[in-house]
Scaffold this active site. Sequence first.
Site, PDB file in Angstrom:
ATOM      1  N   GLU A 257       0.545  -1.221   0.312  1.00 42.84           N
ATOM      2  CA  GLU A 257       0.217   0.032   0.018  1.00 42.84           C
ATOM      3  C   GLU A 257       0.773   1.268  -0.010  1.00 42.84           C
ATOM      4  O   GLU A 257       0.434   2.393   0.663  1.00 42.84           O
ATOM      5  CB  GLU A 257      -0.536  -0.202   0.642  1.00 42.84           C
ATOM      6  CG  GLU A 257      -1.972  -1.359   0.908  1.00 42.84           C
ATOM      7  CD  GLU A 257      -3.346  -1.498   2.365  1.00 42.84           C
ATOM      8  OE1 GLU A 257      -3.187  -0.506   2.971  1.00 42.84           O
ATOM      9  OE2 GLU A 257      -3.683  -2.105   1.800  1.00 42.84           O
ATOM     10  N   GLU A 376      -6.338  -8.155  -1.170  1.00 39.22           N
ATOM     11  CA  GLU A 376      -6.592  -7.320  -0.473  1.00 39.22           C
ATOM     12  C   GLU A 376      -8.133  -7.223   0.599  1.00 39.22           C
ATOM     13  O   GLU A 376      -8.423  -6.336  -0.538  1.00 39.22           O
ATOM     14  CB  GLU A 376      -5.839  -6.568   0.807  1.00 39.22           C
ATOM     15  CG  GLU A 376      -4.117  -6.423   1.520  1.00 39.22           C
ATOM     16  CD  GLU A 376      -3.401  -5.903   2.617  1.00 39.22           C
ATOM     17  OE1 GLU A 376      -4.776  -5.269   2.890  1.00 39.22           O
ATOM     18  OE2 GLU A 376      -2.646  -5.836   2.316  1.00 39.22           O
TER      19      GLU A 376
END
Length: 470
Positions: A257, A376
Amino acid sequence: MPTSRARRTLALASGRALAAGEDQALSPRGREDNIGRVLLDHDADRFRVVDGGGAHNALNYDKPLEDQTTATTCNPRDDFVRTSGGQFTLGGERFVFAGWNQWEVLEAASDAPPPFRHLPLPGREHIVRVMNEAVRAGLKVVRMWAHTITRGHAAQVSPGVWNEEVLEGMDFVLDQARRRGLKIIWALADNWYPVGGVMQYVEWSATASKHQDFFTDESAMAIFESTFETLANRVNTINGVAYKDDATIFAWNLANEARCQGCDAEVMQSWIERVCAKFKTADPNHLVGIGYEGFYHESSGRRKFRTNPGKGGSRWAAREGQDFVRNARATCVDYVGVHVWPDNWNYDGVDNQVAYIESRVRDAVRDIGKPFVLEEFGYSVTDPDDASQVVANEEGGRKTPVRDAYFASAFDASLEAARAGTLSGTLFWHWYDRGVGPGKYGVRSDDSTFELIVEHAEAMNAITGAPRSC
């Protein structure tokens, strides 16, 4: 060198001892006097074979820890995952999978001290238990962090200075996955935690001072690239296979991320192209993914960035430096991955989550042409006392109806895309062994959510006719 505390863990947990061929068997009572960690959650026998039967998913304490494989994924162990157009291939056949994310694995594998969460068993036993249960459930791929996040137990203590105890834990994880035919995606750094994360590299650089410098500072980038080279060239102390030659590794994520808040889109694009090329030079055998959410940048135009999360027209996600299609089209990026977090993004109901997944799948097909992974997704159980979120079930686990609705919607959207050939894999966030965690996001196999996970894995395997396990 390993600390004396690590040496006091169960003798069978040592990869070095097992590799040397020593006959180390588990004791049904676990030799608690030799365990370096205080067993706070439960007595160890809750998880272990007992007279007259055995606990759920218990290990066989007549065998050494390295020899606890109960089934394999049926994946060819020595074949690398490849891409062909918009699909993954393995052993020359289309590869579609369901899998999971697992948190703090290297801590567990190296017996990390507090503040790492306490574990009922030595960490390596929990790792083996989860892998065994995953294979039996039909899961084929796991995504993990290639670093620790625990202060005082960093994998890399300073640039070029490594904690061998942690690295030997990584060796153990890779070797155990290899024995079962599991494939691993390793994330190289994390946006959110300083240990092993973006800010660690900023702090190590004499010329960097803020988070955004990770993406532009020459010294920070050089240290990061050197970190990867060290891992790629490491030779596993258990099986003798160099990481860059180990087909157990599915792919490397550049970072988990990665965000460059307030940055021009060119900043992250240049960083992706540079770092990814360095990864490929050091390790040409493995795939590379970015490892982020998949936002559109403000410069992408309103048609695109309006599909970002953001209540009431907020443009926060468009200012995080990501630019989904442009980033994923970088030549050395092999597949498209996105993350979706409905509660963190203040989504109201499952429809927004589905819309985000579908928009990214659609754009990947039209504008990118690479395999797509829902890398995710999860949903928090924020209040354990709220009966609308969580109640005890008959297995001793939890019924989580709100979370289940979000998992079901993500699975339904993903399965439809997989059957259409436009999605190749899903990885839920995240799995804990029974008796560990679970924190806000953790899923355990006695939770109602896990029933959905097993059903989804069965459906994904059916697309290619892959058996659940062998």
